[in-house]
Write a protein that holds these residues in place. Structure first.
Motif, mmCIF file in Angstrom:
data_model
loop_
_atom_site.group_PDB
_atom_site.id
_atom_site.type_symbol
_atom_site.label_atom_id
_atom_site.label_comp_id
_atom_site.label_asym_id
_atom_site.label_seq_id
_atom_site.Cartn_x
_atom_site.Cartn_y
_atom_site.Cartn_z
ATOM 1 N N LYS A 1 0.817 -1.218 0.000
ATOM 2 C CA LYS A 1 0.000 0.000 0.000
ATOM 3 C C LYS A 1 0.850 1.268 0.000
ATOM 4 O O LYS A 1 0.320 2.356 -0.128
ATOM 5 C CB LYS A 1 -0.887 0.011 1.245
ATOM 6 N N VAL A 2 2.129 1.107 0.163
ATOM 7 C CA VAL A 2 3.006 2.278 0.249
ATOM 8 C C VAL A 2 3.693 2.461 -1.098
ATOM 9 O O VAL A 2 4.261 1.514 -1.641
ATOM 10 C CB VAL A 2 4.058 2.073 1.367
ATOM 11 N N THR A 3 3.650 3.677 -1.627
ATOM 12 C CA THR A 3 4.309 3.923 -2.905
ATOM 13 C C THR A 3 5.790 4.183 -2.687
ATOM 14 O O THR A 3 6.234 4.421 -1.560
ATOM 15 C CB THR A 3 3.698 5.153 -3.604
ATOM 16 N N THR B 1 14.821 -0.834 5.351
ATOM 17 C CA THR B 1 13.606 -1.382 4.756
ATOM 18 C C THR B 1 12.422 -0.547 5.208
ATOM 19 O O THR B 1 12.424 0.017 6.305
ATOM 20 C CB THR B 1 13.370 -2.841 5.170
ATOM 21 N N VAL B 2 11.409 -0.482 4.345
ATOM 22 C CA VAL B 2 10.175 0.223 4.668
ATOM 23 C C VAL B 2 9.045 -0.783 4.531
ATOM 24 O O VAL B 2 8.895 -1.406 3.466
ATOM 25 C CB VAL B 2 9.937 1.414 3.711
ATOM 26 N N ASP B 3 8.296 -0.960 5.600
ATOM 27 C CA ASP B 3 7.152 -1.874 5.578
ATOM 28 C C ASP B 3 6.167 -1.420 4.494
ATOM 29 O O ASP B 3 5.703 -0.291 4.507
ATOM 30 C CB ASP B 3 6.496 -1.847 6.966
ATOM 31 N N GLY B 4 5.853 -2.306 3.575
ATOM 32 C CA GLY B 4 5.014 -1.939 2.439
ATOM 33 C C GLY B 4 3.552 -1.737 2.791
ATOM 34 O O GLY B 4 2.782 -1.269 1.963
ATOM 35 N N PHE C 1 8.105 -5.284 1.247
ATOM 36 C CA PHE C 1 8.997 -4.291 1.827
ATOM 37 C C PHE C 1 9.682 -3.528 0.708
ATOM 38 O O PHE C 1 10.018 -4.100 -0.326
ATOM 39 C CB PHE C 1 10.090 -4.961 2.685
ATOM 40 N N TRP C 2 9.890 -2.240 0.938
ATOM 41 C CA TRP C 2 10.757 -1.455 0.072
ATOM 42 C C TRP C 2 12.149 -1.512 0.681
ATOM 43 O O TRP C 2 12.321 -1.292 1.876
ATOM 44 C CB TRP C 2 10.299 0.006 -0.005
#
Lengths: 245, 298
Positions: free
Chosen positions: A47-49, A178-181, A163-164
């Motif tokens: 859900k995260v761009t 890392t960024v939780d997606g 994850f990004w």
């Protein structure tokens, strides 16, 4: 290993399939299997761009003491979206149900085990809907965590979680972030070095001011003592504030 | 003895003799075999002796002393996970001859046991300080969280030869000195060593600490900027000296210039001045470059 059964219609699987995924002979549903039974892997949609992920990383880097300057100077490598397989084990402790999350790969990436599934929508895995993200393959079975985390491997669910991932270099070291997606939470190594100025000028000023305040005894020695005490108190406060604590 | 293991059937200890891949359980007779990788190297898997809670507790014990009081309250462990670290162990032999400074040709024979981490980011994650074979638990399964083996058997050979060449060169010189040395690698073993990675957050950022899964010791150095306690001591010195001078100044102004007042002023100033001069002198002597050590001679 116990007999396999289809996770959708519970029909017994007569002969062990040659490869995973396999299809149920009765209902045609696809399923995966391992030494602990059959399962349908799930995935959580991202859900995260990429723009939001980058912004979150900069905000995360600025959020620590001294980080604002730091975040202006770091250069992030290109963000890539990856789906990491994780085991979600169901636990029952003291009559309470809970979950334990463990990675199905041996990747040391930060944050991929620290997932909150309470607000995450999950769907049956369909690789066509994952888009252009990289899908990591599981390299571990659930039995790897039986003893280490005191979990029953048969209670596991396999979830492919987005994850990004990116990297940056700081003080000659490569750091992974890392960024939780789903939630946008950022994890990674972040060690900001705050420049420490010499405390000698301040100490010398405090010495000189307090020494000179002795002259106030001409007015009233109690007043002079109070001013010296107040100056000393301020000096202690200043020192504690600036010791990098 | 390479290692001992618990029998898969009855749990009795099974001893593997060195270079013997097969052993039988003395209690029930079950045969056990050491696993090998594709190159033929033995694989020794060490059991994780620490539970997750122990690893977290050890991490707190290691990190808390580095932080100031207010940062301790903001210390938060965000993630803890187990990992097995693949480390190559091998014995490297160097044989040949070298020319001494006097021109004499002398034989050379050196052996070194090497531990080479086979995973990425070994400088960040850390390397086990001691790996000996006596407590490894041999598991026929490979199902545990193990880091990817980045250095395979062929890269191991190159790396071990490079390290041995450096060591030989430091002792006896290199080929340019006319030396002839042959380096060989023997008995490579891939040890899979357990560790816990504990990630924690402080006011200055996020960090990861690797805890040895057997000894509970830290395997890496956490890059935390520690609190500068020196500021407090400098300020305390300034306050004590300043108060001494203030007392002397007060006495001089109230009772006129006399010995006690002047004495206090001088004492305070001297205390502040001499202590700081000594501190600066010590600091500059610590920062001055040290003389280079002599090269080791044969």
């Amino acid at each position: 290993m116990q007999g396999l059964s289809c996770p959708s219609c519970t029909a017994p699987v007569v002969s062990r399939p040659e490869s995973s995924p396999a299809s149920c002979a009765r209902c045609g549903a696809k399923f995966h299997f391992d030494d602990y039974g059959t399962y349908v892997p799930l995935f959580a949609p991202c859900k995260v761009t990429v723009e939001e992920a980058t912004e979150n990383v900069m905000e995360w880097a600025s959020g620590v003491k001294g980080g604002r300057e730091f975040s202006r100077h770091i250069e992030l490598a290109k963000m890539t979206r990856r789906y990491f397989p994780v085991f979600v084990f169901g636990t029952l402790r003291d009559g309470r149900k809970g979950t334990v999350v463990a990675s199905a790969t041996a990747s040391p990436e930060p944050g991929i085990r620290n997932i909150d599934f309470s607000h995450v929508e999950m769907h049956a895995l369909d690789e066509a809907t994952l888009g252009d993200g990289e899908v990591m393959c599981p390299s571990l079975g659930p039995g790897a965590y039986t003893k280490l985390l005191s979990v029953d491997p048969t209670t596991r669910t396999v979830v492919y979680y987005p994850f990004w991932c990116t990297q940056y270099v700081y003080k000659g070291r490569l750091n992974t972030v890392t960024v939780d997606g789903c939630s946008g939470r950022v994890s990674g190594d972040l060690s900001v070095e705050i420049e420490r100025r010499s405390s000698m000028p301040f100490a010398a000023a405090a010495f000189a001011v307090i020494g000179a305040e002795g002259a106030l005894a001409l007015i009233n020695w109690i007043f002079a003592a109070a001013v010296v005490a107040a100056t000393a108190g301020y000096a202690i406060y200043h020192a504690r504030r600036h010791r990098g604590d | 003895m390479i290692s001992k293991s618990g029998c898969m059937e009855c749990g009795a200890p099974v001893l593997f003799e060195e270079f013997s891949p097969v052993a039988s359980c003395p209690s029930c007779g079950t045969a056990h075999r050491l696993p090998r990788d594709s190159s033929g190297a033995w694989i020794l898997t060490y059991s994780n002796e620490l539970q997750m809670d122990d690893a977290r507790e050890r991490a707190m014990e290691i990190v808390e002393p580095k932080l100031g009081r207010s940062r301790r309250s903001r210390l938060e462990i965000v993630e803890t996970f187990p990992i097995h670290l693949p480390v190559w162990k091998a014995v490297c032999h160097a044989t040949g001859w070298f020319r001494s400074p006097e021109g004499e040709v002398l034989p050379l024979s050196m052996s070194r046991e090497m531990r080479i981490p086979a995973y990425e980011n070994a400088s960040r994650i850390g390397v086990p300080k001691d790996i000996n074979g006596s407590d490894a638990h041999i598991s026929p399964d490979r199902d545990f969280p193990m880091m990817h083996v980045k250095i395979g058997p062929s890269e191991l050979r190159e790396e071990a030869e490079r390290l041995m060449e450096e060591e030989v060169a430091s002792v006896a010189g290199g080929p340019e000195d006319g030396n002839r040395v042959t380096i060989s690698l023997r008995d490579p073993v891939l040890a899979l060593y357990p560790a816990w990675i504990v990630r924690f957050r402080t006011r200055n950022g996020e960090h990861s600490l690797t805890i040895d899964g057997i000894t509970g010791q830290s395997m890496n150095v956490v890059d935390i900027q520690v609190a500068d306690e020196k500021i407090l001591s400098e300020t305390a010195l300034a306050l004590v000296s300043g108060c001494t001078v203030a007392a002397g100044t007060a006495m001089s102004f109230m009772e006129g210039i006399h010995g006690t007042g002047i004495g206090l002023i001088v004492a305070g100033a001297a205390l502040f001045g001499i202590t700081n001069m000594l501190r600066l002198a010590l600091k500059s002597s610590r920062l001055s470059p040290k003389p280079k050590g002599r090269r080791a001679s044969t």
